[in-house]
Design a protein around this motif. Sequence first.
Motif, mmCIF file in Angstrom:
data_model
loop_
_atom_site.group_PDB
_atom_site.id
_atom_site.type_symbol
_atom_site.label_atom_id
_atom_site.label_comp_id
_atom_site.label_asym_id
_atom_site.label_seq_id
_atom_site.Cartn_x
_atom_site.Cartn_y
_atom_site.Cartn_z
ATOM 1 N N VAL A 226 23.880 71.000 14.411
ATOM 2 C CA VAL A 226 23.643 72.264 15.126
ATOM 3 C C VAL A 226 24.152 72.163 16.559
ATOM 4 N N TYR A 229 28.110 72.017 16.422
ATOM 5 C CA TYR A 229 28.789 73.280 16.113
ATOM 6 C C TYR A 229 28.527 74.356 17.170
ATOM 7 N N SER A 230 27.341 74.319 17.777
ATOM 8 C CA SER A 230 27.066 75.314 18.823
ATOM 9 C C SER A 230 27.956 75.083 20.043
ATOM 10 N N THR A 231 28.236 73.829 20.348
ATOM 11 C CA THR A 231 29.143 73.540 21.469
ATOM 12 C C THR A 231 30.568 73.967 21.129
ATOM 13 N N THR A 234 31.368 77.600 21.724
ATOM 14 C CA THR A 234 31.604 78.109 23.083
ATOM 15 C C THR A 234 33.088 78.109 23.451
#
Length: 472
Positions: A226, A229-231, A234
């Motif tokens: 998580v 993938y969240s980074t 961006t």
Amino acid sequence: MSKTIKAFWVLFFAVAPLSASEPYGSGGTVLDTIPEQWAYTEHFNQEMPDNDAWWQTFADPVLDSLINEGVRANYDAVMALRRIEIARQQLLMARAAYMPSLDLGLGWSKSRSSGATVHGNPVQASVSDYFDVGLNMSWEIDVFGKITAKSRQKKDLYNVSKAEYAAAMVTVCANIAKTYVSLRVYQAQWKVATEHIESQKRIVGITEARMNAGLASMLDVTQARVVYYSTRATLPGLESLIHNTINSLSVLLGTYPENMYARLEKVVPLPDYRAIVPIGVPVDLLRRRPDVVAAEYNLAASASALGIAKKEFLPTLTLNGSVGTAAHKIGNLFTNSSFTYTIAPTLSWNVFSGMSRRHNAVAARQQMEMQIDNYNLTVLNAVSEVDGCISTFESAIRTIDMLGQVVEQSRKSLELSLDLYKRGLSPFNNVVNAQLDYLTNQNSLISAHGKALNAQIALYEALGGGWNSSNL
């Protein structure tokens, strides 16, 4: 009080005052009490700069080249330069009134007069035709200074256009620098994100290895993914910001974006904000602000307009004359008997015009009072802007100092939590929090760095830095 303001107050009191309603605001008084200097901290102890190209203190050749191109090609600046030329031509037109007006005429005329309009018996109608060549002159003698007053007003408006051009140049330079700083901020954040993606990818591998060894659960793996993938999510937004910022720079430079990408896509460090701390903010710096200069010349122009309105009560002395020749046959045009001339000096004085001139003079005085208020407001806004920029810059420096410590502690926290996790002494949730905090704090530090640079640029802009009358 500056020499210009003193000069037009002399003009104002040189003509008998007109009665009008009481002025509002400052009561027609020029506020000329700009603070002599600002001395909040050791950062601000200013002297007049030897080199006013403040952007060179960033020591960034790319920024230097962008501003050099922008001052030549920016369309706002080009239009302001054209307005200077228009104002200059209007000044020359006003000064042309000192010279006489000459008209050259060449013609032929034929006329027939009735013979039945005389008393008694009708007579033969008369017919005449002749050629004529003439030079007519009209010259208004500036006895009462009307032409001088109009020329003075146009000169003040010409100086206003020069100040407006300087203001446009200050804004162009500042906007290019601010946009460039924004670009470098987004690129720095993109670089930080890619570095964290690599680090987070390795941590995902660690959790997968521990799960395969039976030392961790799938929950640790999913939490690591998580964050990873969240980074990565961006990056598209940052890339879009970078792209749009380059587009904005291309507009400021009067060119198309494709001409800019190759020069700006390379990621370079942000300039050192500490290397460009100003060493002074004296009163003379603030007084040369283009909007303060423009307000002063607008006030002078309105004072001249009041003088013009008052001079409309005075007579006008005009010298009219003509010289020429007229003859029935074209071959006789240049004989002695065909020569003609007239000389007619005329003093005209409009003694009554339905009170329109008086109303015009009262309106002109109120216009001047309004320009006094505008000057005072401009000075107050200038002082407020400089004060605000100094405060913002000081705050940004303190924020950077504190955030630098936060980032360092965030890095250590991530290292410690990851080490404890690998040894089985701490849950993976601590690693997740440390990763997110480290990334967030690094981005905050980059943003604060950008704010400090933009506050520095805004301070130079508030002081009218980069362009003044000597640049023109």
